[in-house]
Scaffold this motif. Structure first.
Motif, PDB file in Angstrom:
ATOM      1  N   ALA A 116     -15.932  32.918 -16.340  1.00 49.10           N
ATOM      2  CA  ALA A 116     -15.167  31.686 -16.581  1.00 49.10           C
ATOM      3  C   ALA A 116     -16.042  30.616 -17.227  1.00 49.10           C
ATOM      4  O   ALA A 116     -15.605  29.908 -18.141  1.00 49.10           O
ATOM      5  CB  ALA A 116     -14.575  31.175 -15.269  1.00 49.10           C
ATOM      6  N   ARG A 139      -7.348  32.231 -20.426  1.00 53.08           N
ATOM      7  CA  ARG A 139      -8.228  31.582 -19.442  1.00 53.08           C
ATOM      8  C   ARG A 139      -7.408  30.961 -18.322  1.00 53.08           C
ATOM      9  O   ARG A 139      -7.819  30.959 -17.157  1.00 53.08           O
ATOM     10  CB  ARG A 139      -9.072  30.502 -20.149  1.00 53.08           C
ATOM     11  N   ASN A 140      -6.240  30.432 -18.669  1.00 51.19           N
ATOM     12  CA  ASN A 140      -5.400  29.764 -17.669  1.00 51.19           C
ATOM     13  C   ASN A 140      -4.518  30.724 -16.881  1.00 51.19           C
ATOM     14  O   ASN A 140      -3.963  30.342 -15.847  1.00 51.19           O
ATOM     15  CB  ASN A 140      -4.506  28.714 -18.354  1.00 51.19           C
ATOM     16  N   SER A 141      -4.390  31.945 -17.360  1.00 54.51           N
ATOM     17  CA  SER A 141      -3.456  32.875 -16.709  1.00 54.51           C
ATOM     18  C   SER A 141      -4.123  34.051 -16.005  1.00 54.51           C
ATOM     19  O   SER A 141      -3.483  34.725 -15.194  1.00 54.51           O
ATOM     20  CB  SER A 141      -2.457  33.411 -17.746  1.00 54.51           C
ATOM     21  N   ILE A 142      -5.386  34.294 -16.292  1.00 55.47           N
ATOM     22  CA  ILE A 142      -6.087  35.437 -15.706  1.00 55.47           C
ATOM     23  C   ILE A 142      -7.204  34.942 -14.796  1.00 55.47           C
ATOM     24  O   ILE A 142      -7.980  34.057 -15.164  1.00 55.47           O
ATOM     25  CB  ILE A 142      -6.677  36.345 -16.807  1.00 55.47           C
ATOM     26  N   GLU A 143      -7.278  35.501 -13.607  1.00 59.45           N
ATOM     27  CA  GLU A 143      -8.359  35.132 -12.683  1.00 59.45           C
ATOM     28  C   GLU A 143      -9.658  35.796 -13.139  1.00 59.45           C
ATOM     29  O   GLU A 143      -9.700  37.001 -13.381  1.00 59.45           O
ATOM     30  CB  GLU A 143      -8.004  35.575 -11.268  1.00 59.45           C
ATOM     31  N   MET A 144     -10.696  34.993 -13.249  1.00 64.43           N
ATOM     32  CA  MET A 144     -11.979  35.492 -13.752  1.00 64.43           C
ATOM     33  C   MET A 144     -13.081  35.224 -12.743  1.00 64.43           C
ATOM     34  O   MET A 144     -12.980  34.295 -11.926  1.00 64.43           O
ATOM     35  CB  MET A 144     -12.342  34.805 -15.076  1.00 64.43           C
ATOM     36  N   THR A 145     -14.157  35.988 -12.835  1.00 63.98           N
ATOM     37  CA  THR A 145     -15.320  35.708 -12.010  1.00 63.98           C
ATOM     38  C   THR A 145     -15.949  34.400 -12.491  1.00 63.98           C
ATOM     39  O   THR A 145     -15.795  34.026 -13.667  1.00 63.98           O
ATOM     40  CB  THR A 145     -16.355  36.840 -12.106  1.00 63.98           C
ATOM     41  N   PRO A 146     -16.653  33.673 -11.632  1.00 63.17           N
ATOM     42  CA  PRO A 146     -17.202  32.361 -12.021  1.00 63.17           C
ATOM     43  C   PRO A 146     -18.106  32.410 -13.249  1.00 63.17           C
ATOM     44  O   PRO A 146     -18.053  31.514 -14.094  1.00 63.17           O
ATOM     45  CB  PRO A 146     -17.981  31.928 -10.776  1.00 63.17           C
TER      46      PRO A 146
END
Length: 399
Positions: free
Chosen positions: A198, A188-195
Motif C-alpha cells: 500500500a 487501491r481503494n477497492s482491494i485490501e493490500m499489505t502495508p
C-alpha cells in the motif's frame, strides 16, 4: 517586452523578496504535495523513464506479489478496447487468461513486453515520459515482433503522459498515464493490500499526480502563489542554476575524472561553459604543443578534442587549429587532412578545421545524474580514442 504590473514597477527587487519572505506561510498550501514521505523522491527517480517501466512491469504482472492479481492489466486492456473497439475483438481480448502472461523488460529494446504462449498473444508497451519516439522505433519494434511471434495476436500500446499520437498509428494504440493512474487508484481503494505494498502504490500514485499527470488542484495553488509574488519568484527563477549549467558541470566533472584515471588530459581551468576541450598523450606526441600559448585557442595545443552539448545529448569532436603552426607541424596536419578530407580546398588557411566527430549520444538514465553523464562522456571518449588509434595507424603506414 513583457508588460509589468503596477506592483512590479513600484517595488524594488529587494522589497519583492522581503514581501515574499514575510508571507512565506503562503507556501503551506503546497504541503499536501511536498511534505509527505515519498520513496520515489528519496531515490530521485520520480521522472526516470526506466524506473517507471520497472514499476509498471511489476504492477502489470498478474503473478507478482502486489496482491492486485490481473486487475490492473485487465482494467488497462478494457480502457484500450473501449477507446479503439474497431481494432480489437472485445471477447477475444478481455476473456484471455491474463495469469498466463509473462512480463519482460527491455526485450530487444521494447520497454515492456507481455507474452502468453497459452493465449498466443503479445502485448508491447513503449513508455515515453521526458522524451519522444525517435528513429521509427514503433515500426521497428512491430516488425521485430512480427518476425519473432508471427502467429501471435499483437497489442501495441504507446504510453505517454498526454496521449501523444504514435508515428505508427495504424498499429499502435495510445495509452495515457492518466488511464494508468485512474485504474490503479480505483484498485487501491477497492482491494485490501499489505502495508508495504500500500505504501509503495500510494507513493507511486502521488508521483503520477504531481510529476506525470497534471494535477489541477496543484496548478490552481501554484498559480495563486505566483500571481501574488510574481516579481520575487521571477527573480528566484532567473538566478537559479539552470539545467544546462548543471549538465556542463557534470560534463566537466566527468572529464576531470577521466583525466585522473589517465584516459585523457583535461585542464579544468581552461574549460568554459561552451567549450570543454581535452587532449591525449598520443596526439600530443604527434602534434607537438607550441612553446608559447598562441594557438587558435590561445593555448599551447594545436588541436583539440571537445564535447558538444545539445539539450540532453552529447557528442565528441576532433579539430585542428591552424594559427601560428610551425612548418613541420603543418605538414603533419596536411597528412591528416589528406587521409580524412582529401577533397578539402581550404587546406592551409584556416583557424579551425573539424576532422571527425561522433554521433549524438543520449544521456541514459542511471542511479545518479552525474553517473549518467559520466557514462555518456566515457562512451564518447572511447569512440574518439578508437578513431584516433585508427588515424595514427594510417599515418604511420603512410610515412
Amino acid at each position: 517586452m513583457p508588460i509589468m504590473s503596477t506592483a512590479d514597477i513600484q517595488i524594488s527587487d529587494e522589497e519583492a523578496l522581503q514581501n515574499f519572505l514575510l508571507d512565506i506561510d503562503c507556501l503551506d498550501e503546497l504541503l499536501p504535495w511536498t511534505r509527505r514521505f515519498n520513496l520515489f523522491d528519496i531515490l530521485k527517480i520520480s521522472r526516470t523513464e526506466i524506473r517507471h517501466s520497472n514499476m509498471l512491469g511489476w504492477l502489470l504482472n498478474p503473478n507478482e506479489n502486489h496482491g492486485l492479481g490481473d486487475a490492473l492489466l485487465k482494467s488497462i486492456l478494457q480502457d484500450v478496447v473501449r477507446a479503439d473497439s474497431s481494432r480489437y475483438d472485445v471477447f477475444e481480448t478481455l476473456l484471455m487468461d491474463l495469469y498466463s502472461f509473462s512480463v519482460y523488460r527491455e526485450w530487444k529494446n521494447i520497454d515492456l513486453l507481455l507474452i502468453s504462449n497459452t493465449e498466443r498473444c503479445a502485448i508491447a508497451i513503449e513508455n515515453k515520459i521526458g522524451s519522444h519516439e525517435h528513429d521509427n522505433q514503433l515500426a521497428r519494434y512491430r516488425k521485430t515482433l512480427e518476425n519473432d511471434y508471427p502467429q501471435y495476436r499483437k497489442i501495441y500500446l504507446y504510453l505517454t503522459p498526454d496521449g501523444e499520437e504514435p508515428s505508427d498509428a495504424e498499429n499502435w494504440s495510445t495509452l495515457t498515464y492518466e488511464n494508468v493512474m485512474e485504474s490503479l487508484s480505483e484498485l487501491r481503494n477497492s482491494i485490501e493490500m499489505t502495508p508495504d505494498v500500500a505504501l509503495v502504490i500510494d507513493n507511486y500514485l502521488d508521483v503520477l499526480r504531481r510529476d506525470i499527470v497534471e494535477d489541477q488542484k496543484l496548478v490552481e495553488v501554484c498559480n495563486k502563489i505566483y500571481a501574488k509574488h510574481k516579481k520575487a519568484l521571477d527573480l528566484i527563477f532567473e538566478h537559479k542554476t539552470d539545467s544546462r549549467t548543471q549538465l556542463v558541470e557534470a560534463v566537466r566533472a566527468a572529464l576531470t575524472r577521466l583525466s585522473e584515471e589517465g584516459v585523457i588530459e583535461f585542464f579544468r581551468e581552461e574549460s568554459t561553459n561552451t567549450f570543454l576541450q581535452f587532449y591525449t598523450a598520443k596526439m600530443n606526441d604527434y602534434l607537438i604543443p607550441l612553446q608559447t600559448p598562441n594557438s587558435s585557442w590561445g593555448n599551447e595545443h594545436i588541436y583539440a578534442y571537445w564535447i558538444g552539448i545539445h539539450e540532453d545529448q552529447l557528442c565528441g569532436v576532433f579539430e585542428l587549429g591552424g594559427w601560428n603552426i610551425p612548418d613541420e607541424e603543418m605538414k603533419k596536419m596536411q597528412r591528416i587532412i589528406d587521409l580524412t578530407k582529401p577533397s578539402d580546398k581550404r587546406r592551409e588557411s584556416f583557424r579551425y578545421k573539424r576532422i571527425f566527430r561522433t554521433g549524438w549520444h543520449q544521456i541514459e538514465e542511471a542511479d545518479s545524474y552525474d553517473d549518467a553523464v559520466y557514462n555518456c562522456v566515457k562512451r564518447i571518449v572511447a569512440t574518439l580514442l578508437k578513431k584516433e588509434e585508427n588515424l595514427l595507424k594510417q599515418l604511420e603506414n603512410k610515412s
